[in-house]
Design an enzyme around this catalytic site. Structure first.
Site, PDB file in Angstrom:
ATOM      1  N   GLU A 116     -24.144  19.350  33.651  1.00 21.78           N
ATOM      2  CA  GLU A 116     -23.786  18.215  34.496  1.00 21.78           C
ATOM      3  C   GLU A 116     -22.348  17.720  34.374  1.00 21.78           C
ATOM      4  O   GLU A 116     -21.743  17.338  35.386  1.00 21.78           O
ATOM      5  CB  GLU A 116     -24.733  17.036  34.204  1.00 21.78           C
ATOM      6  CG  GLU A 116     -26.174  17.298  34.553  1.00 21.78           C
ATOM      7  CD  GLU A 116     -27.095  16.265  33.924  1.00 21.78           C
ATOM      8  OE1 GLU A 116     -27.269  16.303  32.686  1.00 21.78           O
ATOM      9  OE2 GLU A 116     -27.618  15.416  34.659  1.00 21.78           O
ATOM     10  N   ARG A 152     -28.869   5.580  32.643  1.00 23.28           N
ATOM     11  CA  ARG A 152     -27.698   6.395  32.338  1.00 23.28           C
ATOM     12  C   ARG A 152     -26.441   5.780  32.966  1.00 23.28           C
ATOM     13  O   ARG A 152     -25.376   5.762  32.347  1.00 23.28           O
ATOM     14  CB  ARG A 152     -27.889   7.846  32.791  1.00 23.28           C
ATOM     15  CG  ARG A 152     -26.795   8.771  32.349  1.00 23.28           C
ATOM     16  CD  ARG A 152     -27.159  10.234  32.513  1.00 23.28           C
ATOM     17  NE  ARG A 152     -27.970  10.733  31.422  1.00 23.28           N
ATOM     18  CZ  ARG A 152     -27.479  11.295  30.297  1.00 23.28           C
ATOM     19  NH1 ARG A 152     -26.182  11.408  30.119  1.00 23.28           N
ATOM     20  NH2 ARG A 152     -28.279  11.723  29.360  1.00 23.28           N
TER      21      ARG A 152
HETATM   22  N1  MTE Z   1     -26.405  25.293  38.026  1.00 25.20           N
HETATM   23  C1  MTE Z   1     -26.981  26.020  39.015  1.00 25.20           C
HETATM   24  N2  MTE Z   1     -26.443  27.194  39.342  1.00 25.20           N
HETATM   25  N3  MTE Z   1     -28.088  25.544  39.671  1.00 25.20           N
HETATM   26  C2  MTE Z   1     -28.654  24.327  39.370  1.00 25.20           C
HETATM   27  O1  MTE Z   1     -29.659  23.938  39.969  1.00 25.20           O
HETATM   28  N4  MTE Z   1     -28.544  22.301  37.948  1.00 25.20           N
HETATM   29  C3  MTE Z   1     -27.681  21.435  37.155  1.00 25.20           C
HETATM   30  C4  MTE Z   1     -26.947  22.241  36.086  1.00 25.20           C
HETATM   31  N5  MTE Z   1     -26.344  23.403  36.647  1.00 25.20           N
HETATM   32  C5  MTE Z   1     -28.053  23.549  38.335  1.00 25.20           C
HETATM   33  C6  MTE Z   1     -26.926  24.096  37.671  1.00 25.20           C
HETATM   34  C7  MTE Z   1     -28.390  20.347  36.497  1.00 25.20           C
HETATM   35  S1  MTE Z   1     -28.724  18.944  37.379  1.00 25.20           S
HETATM   36  C8  MTE Z   1     -28.743  20.391  35.179  1.00 25.20           C
HETATM   37  S2  MTE Z   1     -29.462  19.082  34.407  1.00 25.20           S
HETATM   38  C9  MTE Z   1     -28.530  21.596  34.377  1.00 25.20           C
HETATM   39  O2  MTE Z   1     -27.915  22.655  35.117  1.00 25.20           O
HETATM   40  C10 MTE Z   1     -29.867  22.072  33.842  1.00 25.20           C
HETATM   41  O3  MTE Z   1     -29.776  23.232  33.119  1.00 25.20           O
HETATM   42  P1  MTE Z   1     -29.308  23.281  31.585  1.00 25.20           P
HETATM   43  O4  MTE Z   1     -29.906  22.102  30.909  1.00 25.20           O
HETATM   44  O5  MTE Z   1     -29.858  24.561  31.111  1.00 25.20           O
HETATM   45  O6  MTE Z   1     -27.825  23.230  31.607  1.00 25.20           O
HETATM   46 MO1  MOS Z   2     -30.283  17.512  36.029  1.00 22.30          MO
HETATM   47  S1  MOS Z   2     -30.005  15.886  37.259  1.00 22.30           S
HETATM   48  O1  MOS Z   2     -30.677  16.446  34.711  1.00 22.30           O
HETATM   49  O2  MOS Z   2     -31.787  18.059  36.593  1.00 22.30           O
END
Ligand code: MTE
Ligand code: MOS
Length: 764
Positions: A713, A310
């Site tokens: 992200e 990535r």
């Molecule tokens: N938001 C909260 N509150 N807690 C989390 O652990 N993880 C992040 C993001 N937002 C996270 C977060 C990461 S690394 C990712 S990949 C995405 O949420 C995963 O969830 P989604 O694919 O449903 O957005």
């Molecule tokens: Mo998020 S780093 O892809 O869990």
């Protein structure tokens, strides 16, 4: 309709009342054991002798588990099988689990774990990226993408600059540490409650460790207290060790890491170094660029191939790079194996190209925003990435134009200059940085999802899908989608624990794709049920399918209006199935590994931020005064959740780039393993002025779930504007034209060093 509305997180009230169940809150049977790891103190060496007699004899201890107690494979590595659950002879980082001890209480287990006597034969250790590069210590082959003739064009460019970028790692610091509870079931089965983003992988690794099959292991996760990528692969270590003890003792086993153990034992964001060579014209337009990226992967592969992949495809950010070469080295070091972390290598690549932009601007005495804009991907021209994907949804021009206006960027640029002219101690800085982030797993096979929707004869709906909830709101979004599909109020839908026995073969909830993938799968499941009901109603009432409408808990059938509940109850009596699975796979994406070209991403998410900071030139302390953000989430499924993601992601990025510093000593031991020495942002670090907005009327041009875009992200990278505002303030504190040598994180020490380049070095 429930979709598109700002609805609170489904667990918001449970979170604040304390009712929300996390793994550690699940009531345990009275014979439950509590486990703790015994870990290595050296970075690299062989275990000459391990005397565990005092551990086994300690009060309350029931079992000490070593590799000999693992019935199956001693491994929790998912991609490459190079992660032992317990080190077997060879130790590769300080903090590596050597054994686990199970006792009747958690305190007893932790106390006993410290009683091991281990003798090592120490081997030379490589501890950082530059040493690994010098030794060519790589975990896997380096990768390279090249387009055009970068070296030739560099030599001919009107201007040329070379430089290096240093980017620190980051601990996930989820509020809930890693934890698993393994409960032995009849006939060799195992039920595991795991705080994991990837229940299916935990299932498969537990099965391998126990020497059994997937169908004997069920993994459940109601929610995590944060994951941020840290519970994508790492959770499997905890679950596997707990399951091994549970199998051997026949007793339920809980393994929970305290903060110190969690920070020392589990992987973090990859720290990177980069060297670049850039050629550009008088306007600051890049003519040619070469970038060498190198990251600290730690001792094993984990997800490092994908993280670096990535990074390799994100050096462009929002910029068209015509003649370019990017090389990515994946360094093997004798430190913890680094892993997924929000952005997954993308943020590090963006930090590199943004520094290049900033250096070009400074060398030409141009405003950095003008240089950035001059390099933006065009619309319909200069629009193909260096890996061959066309940028078809470019909204960065619109975002930047609007943000420049609404934040009063130009006026404030003048105000900042005036402030700096009149103040010698406090200097201010301002920066606008853009974000473009590719959405999809780069490994194509992970871009699939499943769901299970049950409608009960009283008209209520039970929703299960493969995504896991970590606070990001995937459950409420998917529930909104199902409510819209069935035309029922959100209250009719109950979201349940993610469970490998309900939805199998799932992907990690990661790469921001949780609601994209599971929303589509759940919509498909709900649609199947709705269409069955439509068929049934058409036949019963002799109407055409387009005369049947589901909305607001009612069903309109021709001139009749029935309640959803009545329809469902009648359909049950008529023997219509009210339960369905749903499945989705992302279309259009592919990747040619040999040519390093393709369309790895279904679409891109965009955003930009303007940050203003003040630095204290006597102490190096910085303060974020104001941020303005405009972020693209397509047609938002839930603006309340999305704004929360933008704000949380941004501040987590600010922590990464300004205050969170991981420090290993010369023996490779992590010294920052508690909040006293590892500083995450607090509520008080949120700027006094924050204007956070979502780009409106910008539906995804691709057919995603209700034309929304992923949001998890991308906003983290908006924080790069803060790093650049600090650079800008440093420039104001330095003599005109002086180089700015500022690494990330820009801690007070780093800022002080950057603005006093000639001062004696108190810190190494
Ligand atoms: N938001 C909260 N509150 N807690 C989390 O652990 N993880 C992040 C993001 N937002 C996270 C977060 C990461 S690394 C990712 S990949 C995405 O949420 C995963 O969830 P989604 O694919 O449903 O957005
Ligand atoms: Mo998020 S780093 O892809 O869990």
């Amino acid at each position: 309709m429930s979709v598109g509305r700002a609805i609170p997180h489904d667990s918001a009230e449970l979170h604040v009342s304390g009712e929300a169940l996390y793994c550690d809150d699940i009531p345990t049977p009275s014979n439950t054991l509590h486990a703790a790891f015994g870990i290595s103190t050296i970075a690299h060496g062989r275990v000459r002798e391990m005397d565990l007699s005092r551990v086994g004899a300690a009060a309350g201890v029931v079992m000490v588990a070593t590799p000999a107690d693992i019935p199956g494979e001693n491994n929790y590595g998912s991609v490459v099988h190079d992660d032992p659950i317990f080190a077997d002879g060879l130790v590769q980082y300080a903090g590596q689990p050597l054994f686990a001890v199970a006792a009747t209480t958690y305190r007893a287990a932790r106390k006993a774990a410290s009683l091991a006597r281990v003798e090592y034969e120490t081997l030379p250790a490589i501890l950082d990226v530059r040493s690994a590069l010098a030794a060519e210590s790589y975990l896997m082959p380096s990768e390279r993408i090249v387009r055009g003739r970068p070296h030739e064009r560099l030599a001919q460019a009107p201007h040329r600059l070379r430089g290096s970028v240093t980017i620190g790692g980051q601990d996930h610091f989820y509020l809930e540490g890693q934890i698993a509870l393994a409960l032995p079931q009849e006939g060799g089965g195992m039920l595991v409650h795991s705080s994991t983003q990837h229940p299916t992988e935990v299932q498969s690794i537990v099965a391998h460790a126990l020497g059994t099959s997937a169908h004997a292991v069920s993994v459940q996760c109601r929610r995590m207290g944060g994951g941020f990528g840290g519970k994508e692969s790492q959770a499997a270590l905890i679950a596997a060790a707990a399951a091994v003890i549970a199998r051997k003792t026949g007793r339920p086993t809980k393994l929970r890491l305290d903060r110190d153990a969690d920070m020392i034992i589990t992987g973090k964001r990859h720290d990177f170094v980069a060297d670049y060579d850039v050629g550009f014209d008088d306007r600051g337009r890049i003519v040619a660029l070469t970038v060498m990226l190198a990251s600290r992967c730690g001792y094993s592969a984990d997800l490092s191939a994908a993280v670096n992949g990535r990074a390799l495809t994100h050096v462009d950010n929002t910029y068209f790079l015509e003649h370019v070469e990017v090389i990515s080295h994946r360094c093997k070091t004798h430190t913890v194996s680094n892993t997924a972390f929000r952005g997954f290598g993308g943020p590090q690549a963006l930090v590199v190209i943004e520094q290049v932009m900033d250096e070009i601007a400074r060398s030409l005495s141009l405003d950095a925003l003008d240089v950035r804009r001059a390099n933006f991907y065009g619309v319909g021209e200069r629009d193909t990435t260096y890996y061959g994907q066309k940028v078809e949804d470019n909204v960065i021009h619109e975002i930047t134009d609007r943000l420049e206006r609404t934040s009063r960027y130009r006026e404030r640029r003048a105000e900042v200059a005036a402030w700096n002219a009149g103040n010698t101690v406090i200097k201010r800085g301002l920066a606008l940085t853009p974000v473009k982030f590719g959405i999809s797993f780069t490994a194509t096979q992970f871009n699939q999802a499943g769901a299970l929707v049950n409608v009960y004869s009283d008209g209520t709906v039970l929703l299960n899908h493969g995504g896991t909830e970590m606070g990001q709101g995937v459950h409420i979004k998917v529930a909104q989608v199902v409510a819209a599909e069935l035309g029922v109020p959100l209250a009719a839908i109950r979201i349940t624990t993610t469970d490998t026995s309900k939805v199998p073969n799932t992907s990690a909830t990661a790469a921001s794709s949780g609601s994209d993938l599971n929303g589509m799968a759940a919509q498909a499941a709900a649609r199947t049920i709705r269409l069955r009901l439509v068929d049934y109603l058409c036949e019963k009432h002799d109407v055409a399918p387009d005369e049947v409408l589901f909305a607001d808990g009612s069903v309109t059938v021709g001139a009749r209006r029935l309640s959803f509940r009545e329809v469902v109850a009648a359909a049950y009596l008529a023997r219509i199935s009210l339960s369905s699975t749903g499945y989705y796979r992302t279309p259009k994406i592919f990747w040619d590994k040999a040519a390093m070209t393709g369309r790895p991403f279904f679409y891109f998410a965009y955003g930009a931020a303007v940050s203003e900071v003040a630095i204290d030139t006597l102490t190096g302390e910085t303060q974020l005064l104001r941020v303005d953000i405009l972020h693209d989430v397509g047609a938002s499924l839930n603006p309340a959740v999305d704004i929360g993601q933008v704000e949380g992601g941004f501040l987590q990025g600010v922590g990464w780039l300004t205050s969170e510093e991981l420090y290993w000593n010369e023996r490779g031991q992590l010294r920052t393993y508690a909040p006293s020495t590892y500083k995450i942002p607090a509520a008080s670090d949120w700027p006094a002025i924050a204007n956070v907005a979502l780009l409106e009327r910008a539906p995804n041009h691709e057919e995603t779930i209700h034309r929304s875009k992923a949001v998890g992200e991308p906003p983290l990278m908006l924080a790069i504007s803060v790093l650049h505002a600090i650079r800008d303030a440093c420039a104001a504190a330095l003599p005109a034209g002086a180089a700015i040598d500022l690494p990330a994180p820009a801690t007070p020490e780093a800022v002080l060093r950057a603005i006093t380049p000639l001062a004696p070095r108190v810190f190494a």
